[in-house]
Design a protein around this motif. Structure first.
Motif, PDB file in Angstrom:
ATOM      1  N   GLY A   1      -1.277  10.102  -0.761  1.00  0.00           N
ATOM      2  CA  GLY A   1       0.133  10.079  -0.373  1.00  0.00           C
ATOM      3  C   GLY A   1       0.691   8.708  -0.087  1.00  0.00           C
ATOM      4  N   ALA A   2       0.035   7.653  -0.558  1.00  0.00           N
ATOM      5  CA  ALA A   2       0.544   6.300  -0.327  1.00  0.00           C
ATOM      6  C   ALA A   2       1.883   6.112  -1.026  1.00  0.00           C
ATOM      7  CB  ALA A   2      -0.460   5.266  -0.816  1.00  0.00           C
ATOM      8  N   GLU A   3       2.872   5.631  -0.293  1.00  0.00           N
ATOM      9  CA  GLU A   3       4.195   5.404  -0.859  1.00  0.00           C
ATOM     10  C   GLU A   3       4.267   4.096  -1.645  1.00  0.00           C
ATOM     11  OE1 GLU A   3       6.597   7.641   2.808  1.00  0.00           O
ATOM     12  OE2 GLU A   3       6.860   5.490   2.451  1.00  0.00           O
ATOM     13  N   ASP A   4       3.423   3.140  -1.299  1.00  0.00           N
ATOM     14  CA  ASP A   4       3.486   1.819  -1.906  1.00  0.00           C
ATOM     15  C   ASP A   4       2.099   1.441  -2.423  1.00  0.00           C
ATOM     16  OD1 ASP A   4       3.796  -0.912  -2.524  1.00  0.00           O
ATOM     17  OD2 ASP A   4       5.308  -1.176  -0.949  1.00  0.00           O
ATOM     18  N   LYS A   5       1.894   1.595  -3.724  1.00  0.00           N
ATOM     19  CA  LYS A   5       0.586   1.294  -4.299  1.00  0.00           C
ATOM     20  C   LYS A   5       0.227  -0.173  -4.180  1.00  0.00           C
ATOM     21  CE  LYS A   5       0.444   5.178  -7.547  1.00  0.00           C
ATOM     22  NZ  LYS A   5       0.258   5.594  -8.953  1.00  0.00           N
ATOM     23  N   ARG A   6       1.233  -1.033  -4.155  1.00  0.00           N
ATOM     24  CA  ARG A   6       0.971  -2.464  -4.015  1.00  0.00           C
ATOM     25  C   ARG A   6       0.300  -2.767  -2.675  1.00  0.00           C
ATOM     26  NH1 ARG A   6       3.638  -6.454  -1.626  1.00  0.00           N
ATOM     27  NH2 ARG A   6       5.247  -4.948  -1.041  1.00  0.00           N
ATOM     28  N   VAL A   7       0.713  -2.051  -1.627  1.00  0.00           N
ATOM     29  CA  VAL A   7       0.091  -2.222  -0.314  1.00  0.00           C
ATOM     30  C   VAL A   7      -1.388  -1.849  -0.396  1.00  0.00           C
ATOM     31  CG1 VAL A   7       0.024  -1.308   2.035  1.00  0.00           C
ATOM     32  CG2 VAL A   7       2.223  -1.904   0.992  1.00  0.00           C
ATOM     33  N   ALA A   8      -1.685  -0.738  -1.042  1.00  0.00           N
ATOM     34  CA  ALA A   8      -3.080  -0.319  -1.204  1.00  0.00           C
ATOM     35  C   ALA A   8      -3.869  -1.357  -1.979  1.00  0.00           C
ATOM     36  CB  ALA A   8      -3.128   1.035  -1.908  1.00  0.00           C
ATOM     37  N   GLN A   9      -3.281  -1.939  -2.995  1.00  0.00           N
ATOM     38  CA  GLN A   9      -3.969  -2.952  -3.795  1.00  0.00           C
ATOM     39  C   GLN A   9      -4.310  -4.178  -2.957  1.00  0.00           C
ATOM     40  OE1 GLN A   9      -1.155  -3.511  -6.949  1.00  0.00           O
ATOM     41  NE2 GLN A   9      -1.788  -1.673  -8.080  1.00  0.00           N
TER      42      GLN A   9
END
Length: 563
Positions: free
Chosen positions: A508-516
Motif C-alpha cells: 500500500g505504499a503511496e510513493d514508490k520513490r520513497v520505498a526505493q
C-alpha cells in the motif's frame, strides 16, 4: 530450550521478584498465561486487523499463517501511592530516600520525556504520581533547591502542554519554566565531563545534575531497553557521549537491543553508568507499566478476530470507516488525543542496576510470548505512533526505524524472521515530514540517503556536518526540533535488521520513490507481497504476523532456520 511450563516455574521460583504480592509490585500476578497468544489460521479464519499508518486494514492471510497476539494484561497495582511510598522507603542497595535528604541540599530530579509512554497515559501520569510523593519527602526534610529536568538527550523539547500532562498542573505551575525545563545538550558551559570508561567512552553530563548533592531519576519502563544505566547516561548527555554507542557498529553487535543480556548498547551504557555512579549519588525510581494501551471497550484492537462478537465487528467497521473519511492531519489529531489505559505493575527504587533487574523481570513477563521457530516471512502492521513522532508525523525514516529497528528487535533467543527472510509492512509510506520537529530529517532523507544507504559511509562522511550545523542546533535549542544528528541515529537503529533481512516489501505504499530510497520493494496487496516473498525464499513460505500495538515481544525457541 525450556518449555512454556518450565519458564513459568522458573519465574515463579524467583521469590525475590515474583513472590507474594507486595505493596510495590504485583508479584505472582505477573505470571500471566500465554494460552491463546499463538494461533495458526485455517481456510475459515477471519481476516486480521492490521494498522496502516493512521488507518486500519482487514487482511485475509493464507492458511497456516501464525498470528502472535500480545500477552494478557497484568493487573495494575491496587494502591499506586502506597506502592511508591513503599519503594522509596525500602530501596535496593541504598538507604531510604528520606535518609538521603537534608536542609540546604541541592537536588535535581530527572524524568523521562514525551517518548514515554506511547501513547500518553491517562492522568495522573505515573511521573506525576511519583513526583508528588517525592516532593512530600523533600518538603519534610527542608530541601528547597530543587530542579526538574526532562531527560530529552537529543530528542525534541517537550511543549508546555505535554509537560503539564506528564507532571500535573500543580507541579507545572510551581516549577515551570525556571525550575522545570528540558535538558539542553548544546547549552554553552552546560555540560560536565566526568571521565572516560575503560573502553575510552567519554562520560559527559548535564551540569546541574552533575553538581547536585543528589540526582533522582524517575523512569518509565515501557520496554526492556528503557531505564537502567541508559536513563541518566543517555538522557542527560551530549554528542561526545552519544558517539560511544549511537553508532552502526554498536547496533550490529546487538543481538536484539531489547534483550539486555545481548545488547552492546546496554553494555556501553553500563560502563558509562559506572563512571556516573562513581562521581555522584543517583537514586533511581523505576516504574513498569502493563500493556493496557486501549480502552477496554475497544477490545477488538487486541482480540483474536475469530472471537469477535457483534459489538467488536461493529466497532471495528465504525472505527475503520471513521478514520478513512478524515484528512490525514485530522486522523493524527484524533489518534493522539486518546490516552492509553496503562497502569503500573511494579515500582522499585535505589541503586541503578539492582532496581533495573527488578524492572526487567516485570517487563519480560508482560511482553514476551514464547513461540517455536522463526518464519520465512514476518508481517508487521505499522501504526501511526513511534517514540519520535508524538503529536507529529510518522515520516519514512521513522517507518524504517519502527520496522527494522524496534519491531525486528522485539525478540529474545533469536529473530522471529529467518536469516535472509522477508519482512512485509503495511503503511502508506507517504513523503511527508514535520518541518518543526524533524527539519534535519528532510535533508538527510532527500539529499544524503538518496546518495548512499551505507551506514558506515553516512557516519564517516556526513554525521559531523549535521551534528554541528548551527541552524539545526538553534532549532533544537530554541524550537521543538530533534537534534540535527538524530536522523543518522534513526538510520543506524535499523542496521542489524538490514543485515539480517533479505527483503522488505511495503503493502500500500503511496510513493514508490520513497520505498526505493529506503531500499524496499512495494506491493499493492498482501497477496502480491506474499508472491514476491515466495519467489525470494524459493518455496512456499512460513508466515508469522506479530500483532503490534500494543507492545509485543517474542521469546523464540529452536534453532536458526527452524520453522
Amino acid at each position: 530450550m525450556a518449555t512454556q511450563t518450565q519458564n513459568l516455574r522458573a519465574a515463579a521460583s524467583r521469590e525475590d521478584i515474583f513472590g507474594d504480592p507486595t505493596p510495590n509490585a504485583v508479584g505472582r500476578n505477573a505470571l500471566v498465561s500465554h494460552e491463546g497468544c499463538v494461533v495458526h489460521l485455517d481456510a475459515r479464519s477471519a481476516p486480521r486487523l492490521l494498522w496502516y499508518g493512521e488507518d486500519l486494514l482487514s487482511v485475509k492471510f493464507p492458511a497456516a499463517t501464525r498470528i502472535v497476539y500480545p500477552n494478557p494484561t497484568i493487573p495494575g497495582l491496587p494502591d499506586r501511592p502506597r506502592s511508591i511510598r513503599h519503594a522509596l522507603a525500602h530501596p535496593e542497595e541504598m538507604e531510604p530516600l528520606a535518609a538521603l535528604l537534608g536542609p540546604g541540599m541541592k537536588v535535581t530530579i530527572a524524568i523521562d520525556d514525551v517518548s514515554l509512554p506511547l501513547p500518553k497515559m491517562r492522568r495522573p501520569d505515573v511521573r506525576e504520581s511519583v513526583l508528588t510523593i517525592v516532593f512530600e519527602l523533600l518538603a519534610e526534610k527542608g530541601v528547597e533547591d530543587v530542579h526538574i529536568i526532562i531527560a530529552t538527550s537529543f530528542h525534541r523539547r517537550m511543549a508546555p502542554f505535554e509537560i503539564k500532562h506528564a507532571v500535573g498542573p500543580k507541579i507545572f505551575r510551581e516549577f515551570y519554566p525556571a525550575r522545570l525545563y528540558n535538558h539542553d545538550g548544546e547549552a554553552p558551559n552546560g555540560m560536565v565531563e566526568l571521565g572516560k570508561t575503560d573502553q575510552g567512552e567519554r562520560v559527559r553530563l548535564n551540569r546541574r545534575a552533575a553538581e547536585s548533592d543528589l540526582l533522582i531519576y524517575i523512569n518509565i519502563n515501557l520496554v526492556p531497553m528503557d531505564g537502567g544505566s541508559k536513563s541518566v547516561g543517555v538522557g542527560l548527555c551530549d554528542y561526545p557521549t552519544l558517539q560511544a554507542h549511537h553508532t552502526p557498529e554498536t547496533i550490529l553487535k546487538c543481538d536484539s537491543y531489547f534483550d539486555h543480556t545481548r545488547s552492546e548498547m546496554n553494555r556501553s551504557c553500563d560502563r558509562i553508568g559506572k563512571i556516573i555512579n562513581q562521581n555522584l549519588k543517583v537514586f533511581h525510581i523505576e516504574t513498569v507499566l502493563n500493556n493496557a494501551m486501549f480502552d477496554p471497550k475497544m477490545a477488538f484492537f487486541v482480540k483474536n478476530e475469530d472471537r469477535y462478537n457483534a459489538l467488536d465487528k461493529t466497532l471495528f467497521r465504525i472505527t475503520q470507516k471513521g478514520l478513512g473519511i478524515l484528512p490525514r492531519r485530522a486522523k493524527r489529531k484524533v489518534l493522539f488525543a486518546f490516552p492509553a489505559f496503562y497502569e503500573p505493575i511494579a515500582v522499585h527504587a535505589g541503586s541503578t542496576l539492582a532496581v533495573h533487574e527488578k524492572s526487567l523481570a516485570y517487563c519480560y513477563a508482560q511482553y514476551c510470548v514464547p513461540v517455536e521457530g522463526a518464519s520465512d516471512v514476518v508481517v508487521y502492521g505499522i501504526p501511526f505512533i513511534s517514540p519520535y513522532n508524538v503529536n507529529s508525523i510518522l515520516n519514512p525514516l521513522l517507518v524504517q526505524v519502527l520496522a527494522l529497528g524496534y519491531f525486528h528487535n522485539m525478540y529474545r533467543g533469536m529473530p522471529l524472521v529467518k536469516k535472509n527472510g522477508v519482512i512485509i509492512l503495511t503503511h502508506p509510506l507517504y513523503d511527508e515530514f514535520d518541518p518543526l520537529h524533524h527539519p534535519s530529517y528532510i535533508e538527510f532523507f532527500h539529499r544524503i540517503l538518496a546518495e548512499t544507504r551505507d551506514s558506515m559511509v553516512l557516519e564517516k562522511k556526513y554525521e559531523a556536518e549535521f551534528a554541528h550545523d548551527p541552524d539545526y542546533i538553534r532549532m533544537y535549542r530554541t524550537g521543538n526540533a530533534y537534534h540535527g544528528v538524530h536522523p543518522f541515529y534513526m538510520w543506524y537503529w535499523g542496521e542489524n535488521g538490514r543485515a539480517h533481512v533479505g527483503k522488505v516489501i511495503v503493502v500500500g505504499a503511496e510513493d514508490k520513490r520513497v520505498a526505493q530510497i529506503l531500499g524496499w520493494e512495494t506491493a499493492s496487496t498482501m497477496d502480491e507481497a506474499l508472491e514476491v516473498a515466495k519467489s525470494h525464499v524459493g518455496r512456499e513460505p512460513s508466515i508469522t504476523h506479530l500483532k503490534i500495538p500494543p507492545i509485543n515481544m517474542v521469546s523464540v525457541a529452536g534453532t536458526p532456520g527452524s520453522a
